[in-house]
Design an enzyme around this catalytic site. Structure first.
Site, PDB file in Angstrom:
ATOM      1  N   ARG A   1      61.416 129.548 -54.339  1.00 17.57           N
ATOM      2  CA  ARG A   1      61.557 128.439 -53.389  1.00 17.57           C
ATOM      3  C   ARG A   1      60.762 127.219 -53.833  1.00 17.57           C
ATOM      4  NH1 ARG A   1      61.521 130.049 -48.670  1.00 17.57           N
ATOM      5  NH2 ARG A   1      61.604 132.269 -49.140  1.00 17.57           N
TER       6      ARG A   1
ATOM      7  N   GLY B   1      53.760 137.369 -70.728  1.00 17.23           N
ATOM      8  CA  GLY B   1      53.128 136.540 -69.709  1.00 17.23           C
ATOM      9  C   GLY B   1      52.028 137.290 -68.978  1.00 17.23           C
TER      10      GLY B   1
ATOM     11  N   GLU C   1      56.897 141.540 -49.143  1.00 14.18           N
ATOM     12  CA  GLU C   1      56.057 141.349 -50.337  1.00 14.18           C
ATOM     13  C   GLU C   1      54.846 140.500 -49.969  1.00 14.18           C
ATOM     14  OE1 GLU C   1      55.609 138.393 -52.086  1.00 14.18           O
ATOM     15  OE2 GLU C   1      57.044 137.081 -51.078  1.00 14.18           O
TER      16      GLU C   1
ATOM     17  N   GLU D   1      50.736 136.137 -62.421  1.00 12.96           N
ATOM     18  CA  GLU D   1      50.817 137.130 -61.351  1.00 12.96           C
ATOM     19  C   GLU D   1      51.985 138.084 -61.532  1.00 12.96           C
ATOM     20  OE1 GLU D   1      50.609 137.248 -56.454  1.00 12.96           O
ATOM     21  OE2 GLU D   1      51.145 135.396 -57.479  1.00 12.96           O
ATOM     22  N   MET D   2      53.145 137.541 -61.924  1.00 13.24           N
ATOM     23  CA  MET D   2      54.322 138.391 -62.094  1.00 13.24           C
ATOM     24  C   MET D   2      54.129 139.355 -63.257  1.00 13.24           C
ATOM     25  SD  MET D   2      57.291 138.759 -60.567  1.00 13.24           S
ATOM     26  CE  MET D   2      57.852 137.198 -59.910  1.00 13.24           C
TER      27      MET D   2
ATOM     28  N   GLN E   1      50.291 132.485 -52.528  1.00 17.97           N
ATOM     29  CA  GLN E   1      50.941 131.271 -53.020  1.00 17.97           C
ATOM     30  C   GLN E   1      50.851 130.147 -52.001  1.00 17.97           C
ATOM     31  OE1 GLN E   1      54.703 133.172 -53.718  1.00 17.97           O
ATOM     32  NE2 GLN E   1      54.326 133.498 -55.893  1.00 17.97           N
TER      33      GLN E   1
ATOM     34  N   THR F   1      57.472 128.142 -55.849  1.00 14.96           N
ATOM     35  CA  THR F   1      57.403 129.466 -56.464  1.00 14.96           C
ATOM     36  C   THR F   1      58.714 129.702 -57.205  1.00 14.96           C
ATOM     37  OG1 THR F   1      58.429 130.724 -54.661  1.00 14.96           O
ATOM     38  CG2 THR F   1      56.078 130.188 -54.443  1.00 14.96           C
ATOM     39  N   CYS F   2      58.877 130.897 -57.760  1.00 12.41           N
ATOM     40  CA  CYS F   2      60.121 131.165 -58.480  1.00 12.41           C
ATOM     41  C   CYS F   2      61.308 131.277 -57.528  1.00 12.41           C
ATOM     42  CB  CYS F   2      59.998 132.431 -59.326  1.00 12.41           C
ATOM     43  SG  CYS F   2      59.630 133.922 -58.384  1.00 12.41           S
TER      44      CYS F   2
END
Length: 453
Positions: A51, A204, A128, A207-208, A134, A48-49
Site C-alpha cells: 500500500r 535482502g 499479520e 524485514e521481509m 510500519q 509498504t509493498c
C-alpha cells in the site's frame, strides 16, 4: 477533517504500486509539498509493498464552515485531488491514472480506514503484525520532521490502541502469519524433491528477508543469504543467532550462482537485480518469489514461458493474495469480531474528540462552580442565615468570586487547546468536571517503532 488517499493491493496492481515506492527522503519531500497546499494542516505517508497511503488532516476554511455535508465532502475531495496531483508530479505518473485508481475516504470513514489498517484487517494476510511497526515508523518520520502534529497524533494513538485491543480480544494474530511465511510454505510445497537436497536463497536483509529466514530455518534445507552489503548480512545472522544455519553469498556472485538454487526469495531494495538473460534453461523445477516493491525481477512467469523457461514459476506479492485465501477463511470469524471492535473504537474516538475541546471543559467547570454556589445560597436561606431578599445580591457576589477564582485556570486551559501534549491533562480535567465520562488516553505520544532494520 481527516482524509485518506489509498493505493493498496485492494484497488491497485503491483505495477502501479511499485511506482509509488518511497524511501524516507522522498517521503519527507512529498509531505512538505502536501502541507503547502491550502488547508492541508498535517500529513503522513504509509508506503509498504502492499500500500501507499496518504493520511491528512484538513482545515475547515471560512467558506467550508457554511457548507452542508455533501458540499463539504466536495470541498475536501478537491483538496485530495490537489494532493494526488502533487503525488503524480513527484513520481512522474499521469495524474489521471492516479485519480482513477485512488480510493479516497473522509471524516469518520477515514478514521475507520486507518483503524482497520492498523489492526491488519486490510492486509494481504489478515492478522499479520508487520503493519503495526510500519505505521509507527511512518508516523515517527512525519512527526519528527514537523509534518504532523495534534490531529494525526490523536488519530494514530487511537489506531494503535484499537490494534492492540483487536489482538487481545480475538485470535486474529494467534500463530502469526505473514506474507513471508505464506511464501515460504508455498515454496516448500513446490519442491517435489527431498528438502535436504533443496538449495534456497534469500536476497535482502530487510524485514521481509529476515522473516523468510526465520521461517526457513525451521526446515532442513541448504539456506543461503545474499545482500548488497555483505557486512549487513553477517551482522543480521549474528544478531539472530543464525550463523550456524545460513551461509552467505557475495552479491557480486549472484548472477554466477543464481541457477544453482531451487527457491529464491527476492526482497532487496533498489529495483531490478535479475533479468532473463542471467537464467539458464534447466530441467529442474524452480520458483522465484519477488517480495519487493519496486520489484527485483524484470520478468514474470508468462514472459519466461515465451522465452523457453518452462520450469520456473515467478510469484509476486499480488499472486500471494489468492494463496492466502485459506488463511483468510480460517480467520473470518475473528475478522468479523475485530471489525466490531474497530467500529466501537471509531465511535469512542469521535466521542473523545468532542469532549476534548476546551469549551466543553470550561463550561463544565464553570457550571460546577455555579451549581455549588446556588446550592449553598439555598441552604443558607433555608436555615435562616440570610434573608430571601438578599438572594440576588449574594448570587452576584458569588458569581464575581468564582469568576475571579476560575480566571487563571480558564486561561491555562485555553492555552492547552493547540498543544497535543496537553491532551491527557485536558481529558483528566474533563473527566473530573463531568465533560468526559471515561478516560481513554493513557499517554501522549504514539509509541515509536524501535525495531532496528
Amino acid at each position: 477533517m481527516y482524509a485518506v488517499i489509498s493505493f493498496s493491493h485492494k484497488n491497485v496492481g503491483v505495477a502501479l504500486r511499485e511506482k509509488l515506492h518511497f524511501n524516507d527522503t522522498d517521503s519527507i519531500a512529498l509531505l512538505k509539498q502536501l502541507n503547502n497546499i491550502d488547508n492541508v494542516l498535517e500529513s503522513m505517508l504509509l508506503a509498504t509493498c502492499n500500500r501507499c497511503e496518504i493520511y491528512a488532516y484538513l482545515q475547515d476554511s471560512d467558506v467550508s464552515k457554511d457548507l452542508d455535508s455533501n458540499s463539504l465532502n466536495h470541498y475536501a475531495l478537491a483538496i485530495c485531488a490537489e494532493m494526488i496531483t502533487k503525488l503524480a508530479n513527484f513520481k512522474g505518473i499521469d495524474k489521471e491514472i492516479l485519480q482513477n485508481n485512488a480510493h479516497i475516504v473522509l471524516q469518520s470513514h477515514a478514521v475507520h480506514h486507518v483503524f482497520s489498517v492498523a489492526s491488519s484487517l486490510m492486509s494481504v494476510v489478515i492478522g499479520e503484525t508487520q503493519i503495526s511497526g510500519q505505521m509507527k515508523a511512518a508516523y515517527k518520520l512525519s512527526y519528527d520532521n514537523n509534518l504532523c502534529a495534534k490531529a494525526l497524533t490523536r488519530l494514530l494513538h487511537f489506531a494503535f490502541r484499537c490494534a492492540a485491543q483487536v489482538r487481545t480480544l480475538t485470535d486474529i494474530s494467534k500463530n502469526p502469519v505473514s506474507v513471508a511465511s505464506i511464501a515460504v510454505n508455498l515454496g516448500l510445497e513446490y519442491l517435489e524433491k527431498n528438502l535436504q537436497k533443496a538449495n534456497i536463497l534469500v536476497v535482502g536483509v530487510g524485514e521481509m528477508g529476515l522473516l523468510c529466514l526465520k521461517n526457513l530455518v525451521k526446515h532442513d534445507v541448504n539456506l543461503t543469504l545474499c545482500n548488497r552489503t555483505k557486512s549487513n548480512a553477517q551482522e543480521l545472522l549474528k544478531t539472530h543467532d543464525l550463523e550456524n544455519f545460513v551461509s552467505i553469498l557475495d552479491f557480486t556472485l549472484l548472477q554466477t550462482h543464481i541457477n544453482e538454487y531451487d527457491i529464491v526469495f527476492f526482497a532487496v531494495a533498489g529495483g531490478i537485480i535479475l533479468t532473463h538473460e542471467m537464467l539458464q534453461k534447466l530441467e529442474k523445477k524452480r520458483i522465484f518469489f519477488d517480495l519487493s516493491i519496486p520489484r527485483n525481477l524484470a520478468f514474470d512467469t508468462t514472459q519466461l514461458r515465451t522465452l523457453g523457461h518452462h520450469n520456473i514459476e515467478v510469484i509476486d506479492v499480488d499472486d500471494l493474495k489468492s494463496k492466502a485465501a485459506t488463511h483468510i477463511n480460517a480467520r473470518k470469524e475473528s475478522a468479523q469480531i475485530a471489525m466490531g471492535i474497530v467500529g466501537q473504537f471509531v465511535l469512542d474516538f469521535e466521542h473523545w474528540l468532542s469532549g476534548l475541546g476546551v469549551n466543553p471543559v470550561i463550561k463544565a467547570m464553570r457550571e460546577q462552580a455555579k451549581l455549588a454556589s446556588y446550592k449553598e445560597i439555598n441552604r443558607a436561606i433555608k436555615k435562616g442565615y440570610i434573608p430571601e431578599a438578599l438572594r440576588n445580591n449574594i448570587e452576584k457576589l458569588l458569581h464575581s468570586a468564582f469568576n475571579e477564582f476560575l480566571h487563571a485556570p480558564t486561561m491555562k486551559i485555553k492555552a492547552m487547546a493547540d498543544d497535543e501534549r496537553s491532551d491527557s491533562m485536558l481529558e483528566a480535567i474533563a473527566n473530573v468536571f463531568g465533560a468526559q465520562d471515561k478516560i481513554l488516553l493513557n499517554r501522549y505520544k504514539c509509541e515509536y517503532d524501535t525495531t532496528k532494520q
